[in-house]
Design an enzyme around this catalytic site. Structure first.
Site, short mmCIF file in Angstrom:
data_model
loop_
_atom_site.label_atom_id
_atom_site.label_comp_id
_atom_site.label_asym_id
_atom_site.label_seq_id
_atom_site.Cartn_x
_atom_site.Cartn_y
_atom_site.Cartn_z
CB CYS A 96 -0.93 0.01 1.21
SG CYS A 96 -2.11 -1.35 1.24
CG HIS A 152 -1.55 3.12 4.46
ND1 HIS A 152 -1.54 1.83 3.95
CD2 HIS A 152 -0.89 3.07 5.65
CE1 HIS A 152 -0.91 1.04 4.81
NE2 HIS A 152 -0.51 1.77 5.84
#
Length: 574
Positions: A96, A152
């Protein structure tokens, strides 16, 4: 599907009988619309900068889209891709944070210090504050910028938040994994907190709304309140289809015949996300944006196979440097494309979107130094050759060193125990431990025989730390040519050496107890003051430090166990 008939075969049998012999040059099982080669394409109507909608999905596997032959229904994505340009030589990162950081900065991980793992919720770490981000460059060009979805990229200080990094508005989560309804995230036993934010405030009032629907509705609301005469950039980073596996029941019902429960829930989430994209596209048309818009669709990494995802027929999965971890789904849909309805084999990497989109926006790149991305719009829109000829997948000096690697195996110029991977032309090199290396057919197969694991055991037994593949001829990475072509291995190792000389120290600080949500009203959010310095120690850690980490191995394994247990428990919820 014919694949059901193969349940009695081992994976080796699947390979031997040619189940992987799908024609790589014709990946789409939904034929592209034919066009007259003599027909002159209409010129794009660039009377003003285009509206840009960038859609990023989370953990969607390479096989998990209709036009790649999937058993999952994605009619909206199939149509948008068929009417635009499919990117079939498109690369992302295996996890990610790296993909998101490279999208936002246009730089490889080694140039931002984020080359190891992800940014965890309790780490005093974020996207380097000295980086000028993609939305900041678009703001300079006169764009209104908005983010909806998963960030994130760190949040330990307010300066790290999306609204401080170039976005006018933000609705979404700051961490990497939240419940789709309650927006709770647990980073270990007893370390749980709420994670849905509106701007820089906690959005308590939105709890209970399924995130895929919530994010699509927010995009529609943004479009309704903005003027199509003014350029807009919307970054839609869906939480879908990351775990926990949760979907409204009506979508699960469509896949009730699927024997694999995880695959059934996962498929429902993909189809739900597809309908969300349909609603976003409809809003673009309803409010007058569509005719002057560019829609980019991308996955962030390969699918997680034990959570329902599929990268078939590619090798590996999320978290690995095999093609199943780094070759992504990507396409561009826009009325402004000169040559539509085709498949592009131009080499494209996620870092390329930064210069490509800033150039489309008529922004200024002359004052941005050190970009690793290229402007690939001529390759996408006009079918010209891509300016990109190589991709550094990564160099991670902190990842567990391969047991059998050595400087000697790297011709004395590279320690092959170090995890690294690079693509140059048609060649791909991997060193160290690339990650789980098997080929995994779609999870419609509920029971595989024990021989399924034979190939993985055989691979492990080779005691290797160097692999070389001709990716153009062998996209499934079946034939390692490192012994036959040591000349190519040496050439690619030299490229790794070159890149490694430009790398900055790794940013991967220890977790800070101040980050606990209990100290922040029960929600995840910034905990360090604006006066606090960047609390990280970079560089290739000294041996003493590495040994210290190894002593904590049992604790790390225990934390990992509880994280996985929590994820699995949550995935059983609808």
């Amino acid at each position: 599907m014919a694949v059901y008939a193969l349940t009695g075969f081992s994976l080796v049998s699947l390979l031997s009988f040619g189940y992987l012999s799908w024609d790589w040059m014709k990946p789409s099982l939904v034929a592209d619309v034919a066009t007259d080669p003599m027909e002159k394409p209409l010129p794009p109507t660039f009377t003003r900068p285009p509206h840009i909608i960038f859609i990023l999905t989370d953990d969607q596997g390479y096989h998990d889209i209709g036009y790649h032959g999937s058993d999952i229904q994605t009619p909206t994505l199939d149509r948008l891709a068929a009417e635009g340009v499919k990117l079939e030589n498109y690369y992302i990162q295996p996890i990610c944070t790296p993909s998101r950081s490279q999208l936002i900065t246009g730089r490889y991980q080694i140039h931002t210090g984020l080359q190891h793992s992800i940014i965890r919720p309790r780490q005093p770490n974020c996207l380097p504050l000295d980086q000028v981000t993609l939305p900041q460059k678009l703001q300079e060009a006169g764009y209104s910028t908005h983010m909806v979805g998963k960030w994130h990229l760190g949040f330990y200080k307010k300066e790290c938040l999306p609204t401080r990094r170039g976005f006018n508005t933000f609705l979404g989560s700051l961490t990497g994994n939240v419940d789709y309804y309650t927006y709770d995230n647990c980073d270990g036993p007893g370390v749980c907190g709420y994670d849905l934010h509106e701007g820089e405030d906690v959005a308590w009032d939105q709890s209970g709304k399924y995130s895929t629907f919530l994010y699509a509705q927010r995009v529609s609301k943004i479009l309704a309140s903005h003027s199509p005469k003014e350029p807009i950039f919307i970054y839609v980073a869906f939480q879908a289809v990351h775990t926990p596996l949760q979907s409204p029941k009506e979508y699960i019902y469509r896949y009730r015949s699927m024997g694999n429960v995880a695959r059934r829930k996962y498929a429902a989430m993909v189809t739900c996300m597809d309908e969300a994209v349909k609603n976003i596209t409809w809003a673009l048309k309803k409010y007058g944006y569509y005719d002057n818009s560019v829609i980019v669709f991308s996955t962030d990494n390969g699918g997680q196979t034990f959570s329902g995802g599929s990268n078939w027929p590619l090798r590996g999965r999320k978290g690995t440097y095999w093609e199943g971890g780094v070759r992504g789904i990507g396409f561009v849909h826009s009325p402004l494309i000169k040559r539509k309805r085709r498949t592009s084999w131009a080499l494209v990497h996620i870092t390329d979107w930064y210069p490509t989109l800033v150039s489309l926006a008529r922004g200024n790149l002359s004052n941005v130094q050190g970009l690793d991305g290229y402007d690939v719009w001529p390759a996408i829109s006009e079918g010209k050759e891509s300016p990109r000829t190589e991709i550094l997948h990564n160099i991670d000096p902190l990842y567990n060193h391969a047991k059998y690697g050595s400087l000697e195996d790297g011709f004395g110029i590279w320690n092959t125990a170090v995890q690294a991977s690079i693509r140059v032309g048609e060649w791909k090199l991997l060193t160290g431990d690339p990650g789980y290396s098997d080929w995994i057919p779609p999870q419609t197969l509920t029971n595989f025989p024990g021989s399924w694991w034979n190939l993985e055991r055989l691979t492990d037994g080779l005691r290797k730390s160097v692999w070389l593949f001709n990716i153009t001829a062998d996209p499934y990475e079946r034939y390692d040519l490192s012994d036959q072509r040591p000349d190519v291995v040496r050439t690619l190792l030299m490229r790794l050496v070159h890149y490694n000389r430009t790398a900055i120290p790794v940013r991967y600080p220890a977790e800070n107890p101040r980050a606990h949500p209990d100290f922040n009203g029960g929600a995840w959010g910034p905990w360090a003051s604006e006066d606090d310095g960047e609390e990280w120690e970079g560089g290739r850690e000294p041996l003493k430090s590495r040994n210290k980490k190894k002593k904590k191995c049992k604790i790390c394994k225990l934390r990992s166990f509880f994280r996985k247990l929590n994820t699995r428990l949550m995935s059983n919820r609808i």
